[in-house]
Design an enzyme around this catalytic site. Sequence first.
Site, PDB file in Angstrom:
ATOM      1  N   CYS A 206      46.670  50.874  42.352  1.00 58.03           N
ATOM      2  CA  CYS A 206      46.182  49.790  43.948  1.00 58.03           C
ATOM      3  C   CYS A 206      47.098  50.196  45.066  1.00 58.03           C
ATOM      4  CB  CYS A 206      45.402  48.891  43.655  1.00 58.03           C
ATOM      5  SG  CYS A 206      44.104  48.791  42.764  1.00 58.03           S
TER       6      CYS A 206
ATOM      7  N   LYS B  94      37.924  43.221  46.149  1.00 57.47           N
ATOM      8  CA  LYS B  94      37.903  44.641  46.346  1.00 57.47           C
ATOM      9  C   LYS B  94      37.421  45.234  45.171  1.00 57.47           C
ATOM     10  CE  LYS B  94      42.505  46.110  45.751  1.00 57.47           C
ATOM     11  NZ  LYS B  94      42.545  46.878  43.709  1.00 57.47           N
TER      12      LYS B  94
ATOM     13  N   ASP C 293      46.839  42.033  44.706  1.00 53.57           N
ATOM     14  CA  ASP C 293      46.292  42.529  42.785  1.00 53.57           C
ATOM     15  C   ASP C 293      47.718  41.627  42.025  1.00 53.57           C
ATOM     16  OD1 ASP C 293      44.414  44.194  43.965  1.00 53.57           O
ATOM     17  OD2 ASP C 293      44.373  45.948  42.365  1.00 53.57           O
TER      18      ASP C 293
HETATM   19  C1  VGL Z   1      44.372  48.642  39.317  1.00 56.24           C
HETATM   20  C2  VGL Z   1      43.585  50.404  37.615  1.00 56.24           C
HETATM   21  C3  VGL Z   1      42.272  49.188  37.612  1.00 56.24           C
HETATM   22  C4  VGL Z   1      45.755  47.860  40.043  1.00 56.24           C
HETATM   23  C5  VGL Z   1      42.678  47.953  39.234  1.00 56.24           C
HETATM   24  O1  VGL Z   1      45.521  47.325  41.000  1.00 56.24           O
HETATM   25  O2  VGL Z   1      46.674  49.492  40.454  1.00 56.24           O
HETATM   26  N1  VGL Z   1      44.841  49.895  38.309  1.00 56.24           N
HETATM   27  N2  VGL Z   1      41.595  48.516  38.309  1.00 56.24           N
END
Ligand code: VGL
Length: 210
Positions: free
Chosen positions: A156, A111, A13
Amino acid sequence: MIPGRGDVLLVVDVQVDFLPGGALAVPDGDTVIGPINRLIGLFPHVVLTQDWHPPGHASFATSHPGKAAFETVAMPYGSQVLWPEHCVQGTHGAALAPGLRAERAELVIRKGCHQDVDSYSAFLEADRSTRTGLAGYLAERGFTRVVLCGLATDYCVGWSAIDAKEAGFEARVVIDAVRGIDIDGSVKRAWAAMQSAGVDRIKSGAIGGS
Ligand code: VGL
Ligand code: ZN
């Protein structure tokens, strides 16, 4: 550590919305890009993840009237933190960070695509039963160890590391190539959970070329 053919780098991410100025900015999130780019050059295999939500996703506070971001709500699968709208499919915020050496990635796994289920983990969604297919892909490629970096440590990255281990891989998190959101001690809790799951840690400086 010298990455070998059983090793895959999983870059979690590293997206515009998680960088400073983004919709769900991780403090100092941009500082992971330098170390990650170095690691991308050292690993024979690289896989990226992208948080990739449909508009109106159930993890967004705006989808729950009367609720604010960072509050929690009960979902059928358990407690869910509510987030500002972030990483909406196809938007600039969902794009991979400019400057990330993404071209070496062999797979980009997206995802959080299901409207009613969040997915912090790159392996298993928040209902803890829907699989993303990543474990099957990695196993079929013959990888035995997953080395994780990216954002965010406490969501994540942490969940992905624990699930990598759970799926039968060795898992190792690069401590200076991750940053956390840190809600009420969540970074500390995530490191403790990773440790009890048998996830290793390593500094990026201890990873070198052959
Ligand atoms: C994430 C919160 C919501 C992350 C993704 O990538 O850690 N955190 N969506
Ligand atoms: Zn998300």
